[in-house]
Design an enzyme around this catalytic site. Structure first.
Site, PDB file in Angstrom:
ATOM      1  N   ASN A 116       0.816  -1.217   0.000  1.00 19.62           N
ATOM      2  CA  ASN A 116       0.000   0.000   0.000  1.00 19.62           C
ATOM      3  C   ASN A 116       0.850   1.268   0.000  1.00 19.62           C
ATOM      4  O   ASN A 116       0.371   2.341   0.395  1.00 19.62           O
ATOM      5  CB  ASN A 116      -0.926   0.006   1.215  1.00 19.62           C
ATOM      6  CG  ASN A 116      -1.800  -1.234   1.267  1.00 19.62           C
ATOM      7  OD1 ASN A 116      -2.423  -1.606   0.292  1.00 19.62           O
ATOM      8  ND2 ASN A 116      -1.834  -1.891   2.419  1.00 19.62           N
ATOM      9  N   LYS A 155       0.705   3.702   4.933  1.00 15.09           N
ATOM     10  CA  LYS A 155       0.385   3.475   3.519  1.00 15.09           C
ATOM     11  C   LYS A 155       1.013   4.596   2.683  1.00 15.09           C
ATOM     12  O   LYS A 155       2.198   4.541   2.401  1.00 15.09           O
ATOM     13  CB  LYS A 155      -1.117   3.330   3.355  1.00 15.09           C
ATOM     14  CG  LYS A 155      -1.643   2.069   4.069  1.00 15.09           C
ATOM     15  CD  LYS A 155      -3.117   1.891   3.972  1.00 15.09           C
ATOM     16  CE  LYS A 155      -3.555   0.555   4.547  1.00 15.09           C
ATOM     17  NZ  LYS A 155      -3.186   0.307   5.944  1.00 15.09           N
ATOM     18  N   GLU A 168     -15.403   2.919   5.658  1.00 15.42           N
ATOM     19  CA  GLU A 168     -14.144   3.170   4.960  1.00 15.42           C
ATOM     20  C   GLU A 168     -14.426   4.057   3.753  1.00 15.42           C
ATOM     21  O   GLU A 168     -15.364   3.796   3.002  1.00 15.42           O
ATOM     22  CB  GLU A 168     -13.513   1.864   4.478  1.00 15.42           C
ATOM     23  CG  GLU A 168     -13.097   0.912   5.581  1.00 15.42           C
ATOM     24  CD  GLU A 168     -12.462  -0.355   5.023  1.00 15.42           C
ATOM     25  OE1 GLU A 168     -11.741  -0.272   3.997  1.00 15.42           O
ATOM     26  OE2 GLU A 168     -12.702  -1.437   5.598  1.00 15.42           O
ATOM     27  N   HIS A 205     -12.966  -3.260   7.531  1.00 15.79           N
ATOM     28  CA  HIS A 205     -11.701  -3.883   7.922  1.00 15.79           C
ATOM     29  C   HIS A 205     -11.834  -4.537   9.296  1.00 15.79           C
ATOM     30  O   HIS A 205     -12.591  -4.088  10.156  1.00 15.79           O
ATOM     31  CB  HIS A 205     -10.599  -2.821   7.952  1.00 15.79           C
ATOM     32  CG  HIS A 205      -9.218  -3.384   8.054  1.00 15.79           C
ATOM     33  ND1 HIS A 205      -8.638  -3.710   9.261  1.00 15.79           N
ATOM     34  CD2 HIS A 205      -8.315  -3.693   7.095  1.00 15.79           C
ATOM     35  CE1 HIS A 205      -7.427  -4.186   9.047  1.00 15.79           C
ATOM     36  NE2 HIS A 205      -7.192  -4.189   7.742  1.00 15.79           N
ATOM     37  N   ASP A 235     -12.904   5.999   8.067  1.00 21.12           N
ATOM     38  CA  ASP A 235     -11.567   5.415   7.930  1.00 21.12           C
ATOM     39  C   ASP A 235     -11.001   5.825   6.570  1.00 21.12           C
ATOM     40  O   ASP A 235     -11.415   5.329   5.525  1.00 21.12           O
ATOM     41  CB  ASP A 235     -11.664   3.893   8.044  1.00 21.12           C
ATOM     42  CG  ASP A 235     -10.303   3.215   7.949  1.00 21.12           C
ATOM     43  OD1 ASP A 235      -9.293   3.912   7.758  1.00 21.12           O
ATOM     44  OD2 ASP A 235     -10.259   1.974   8.048  1.00 21.12           O
ATOM     45  N   SER A 291     -10.631  -1.132   1.397  1.00 19.40           N
ATOM     46  CA  SER A 291      -9.314  -1.762   1.365  1.00 19.40           C
ATOM     47  C   SER A 291      -9.245  -2.983   0.466  1.00 19.40           C
ATOM     48  O   SER A 291      -8.171  -3.297  -0.059  1.00 19.40           O
ATOM     49  CB  SER A 291      -8.894  -2.159   2.785  1.00 19.40           C
ATOM     50  OG  SER A 291      -9.805  -3.093   3.335  1.00 19.40           O
ATOM     51  N   HIS A 319      -6.815   4.257   3.260  1.00 22.59           N
ATOM     52  CA  HIS A 319      -6.356   4.044   1.890  1.00 22.59           C
ATOM     53  C   HIS A 319      -6.556   5.261   0.998  1.00 22.59           C
ATOM     54  O   HIS A 319      -5.991   5.326  -0.090  1.00 22.59           O
ATOM     55  CB  HIS A 319      -7.058   2.828   1.283  1.00 22.59           C
ATOM     56  CG  HIS A 319      -6.607   1.534   1.874  1.00 22.59           C
ATOM     57  ND1 HIS A 319      -5.546   0.805   1.394  1.00 22.59           N
ATOM     58  CD2 HIS A 319      -7.058   0.842   2.953  1.00 22.59           C
ATOM     59  CE1 HIS A 319      -5.364  -0.272   2.126  1.00 22.59           C
ATOM     60  NE2 HIS A 319      -6.274  -0.279   3.087  1.00 22.59           N
TER      61      HIS A 319
END
Length: 377
Positions: A38, A233, A170, A124, A199, A174, A202
């Site tokens: 990542n 990441k 998220e 996640h 979240d 992910s 990413h």
């Protein structure tokens, strides 16, 4: 060692994992071309990031020595938290020793047995574990099924009118690589008086002005109650953080157990993350994001993928098919990992291809050719 029940259970679980083609082992070799990590902007190997880590190691040593409330102030922690808050457009930020530990501390500090968490179904594992530790009532919804989210909010308000509601989502998923319908989720949570934990692990570094994330890109930062992020990441280091209002951060500093009782982030990790963040927010960061976007456009123009970000699942169905496909690519010098249960639901095993600004046109051409000729069983 005279308790056979433990060993019997361990062996039976191992047998079941092998049967379901989901047993894992640490890799013993690495391929020169990785589509597995990542490190989206390849900042983990940037000379300025490495230099900052080395300087901090020389000045502060290898570790943080204790939890922050015991070890005393560390300038690297304080500078990074200030920079993260500025980046995220919030009053304050708070560092945690890892991204995984962040929701394990944050969620139980916000909700308890009389409250409700509405979480996207395929969130996640760290978000699920934080929810379990909180002892709050947990209800799931599919991230694009806003009708179910609305019904769950309404039902929760009727059932527990005095309880708090925390929505957990998220921004960039992910494993599926898709983007959450954030404006609609914010509208619904606001109407219900709920809070949103977003979240951005990413999405950070990739989306928005200066890579500040999806909420920033959509102009919704002020409507997100808590922004969760990672240093591991796009920032190329390790650690996690939460960004929010001063009152909330002060509460978490006193109530989040993984902050209170865990050894703090090493100063070298904080220093390297701060150096990376400076790059992310600079003209060089803009160039790296453009390179990543070029690689994404090149990939999706040559291989069918509905995603517009760096994460592209290649669905295989069964665990065995995903494992075989990954092994085939390994033999071609390409590291594209198989994602199997329990990471993803049964029947949705896939390869997870992760694009980075570091990938060359030749590397992209090689993986595209390999995927097009992949013998999926």
């Amino acid at each position: 060692m005279n308790s056979p029940a433990f060993l019997s259970d361990i062996q039976s679980r191992k047998t079941a994992r092998h049967h379901d083609h989901r047993h894992r082992a640490l890799p013993t070799s690495s391929n020169p071309i990785s589509f597995a990590d990542n490190d989206y902007l390849f900042l983990s190997c940037h000379p300025a990031v490495i230099h900052a880590a080395r300087q901090a190691l020389a000045e502060y040593g290898a570790g943080a020595r204790a939890a922050r409330l015991l070890a005393g102030p560390c300038p690297e922690h304080q500078k990074l938290e200030s920079a993260l808050a500025s980046w995220k457009g919030t009053e304050r930020a708070l560092l945690f020793a890892s991204g995984y530990l962040t929701p394990l501390g944050v969620i139980p500090a916000l909700v308890g047995s009389g409250d409700t968490i509405l979480m996207e179904r395929n969130a996640h594992a760290c978000l699920f574990d934080g929810a379990k530790l909180s002892d709050a009532r947990l209800r799931l919804f599919s991230r694009h099924d806003l009708t179910t989210l609305k019904k769950s909010l309404d039902a929760t308000l009727a059932l527990k009118p005095k309880g708090k509601i925390l929505v957990v989502v998220e921004s960039l998923h992910s494993m599926d690589g898709d983007i959450a319908p954030l404006p609609e989720i914010i509208r619904l949570k606001s109407e219900a008086g709920a809070w949103l934990l977003l979240d951005e692990a990413h999405a950070g570094g990739i989306f928005g002005e200066q890579g500040a994330g999806l909420a920033s890109e959509l102009g919704l930062t002020s409507s997100v109650d808590l922004q969760m992020g990672t240093l591991g990441k796009s920032l190329g280091s390790s650690g996690g953080f939460i960004a929010s209002r001063d009152t909330i951060i002060d509460h978490l500093l006193n109530e989040a157990r993984t902050f209170l009782f865990g050894t703090a982030l090493p100063p070298s990790a904080a220093a390297s993350a701060q150096a990376a963040l400076s790059i992310v927010r600079s003209a060089e960061g803009d160039q790296l994001r453009q390179k990543l976007k070029q690689n994404i456009r090149h990939f999706v123009s040559s291989y069918p993928s509905p995603q517009s970000g760096p994460i592209h699942p290649i669905h295989c169905g069964s665990n065995s098919s995903a494992a075989s496909a990954s092994q085939h690519l390994q033999e071609l010098g390409l590291n594209v990992p198989a994602i199997r249960t329990p990471t993803v639901p049964a029947g949705t095993a896939r390869l997870r291809l992760s694009l980075s600004a570091r990938h060359t046109q030749d590397e992209l051409a090689k993986v595209i050719h390999a995927l097009k000729n992949l013998p999926l069983s």
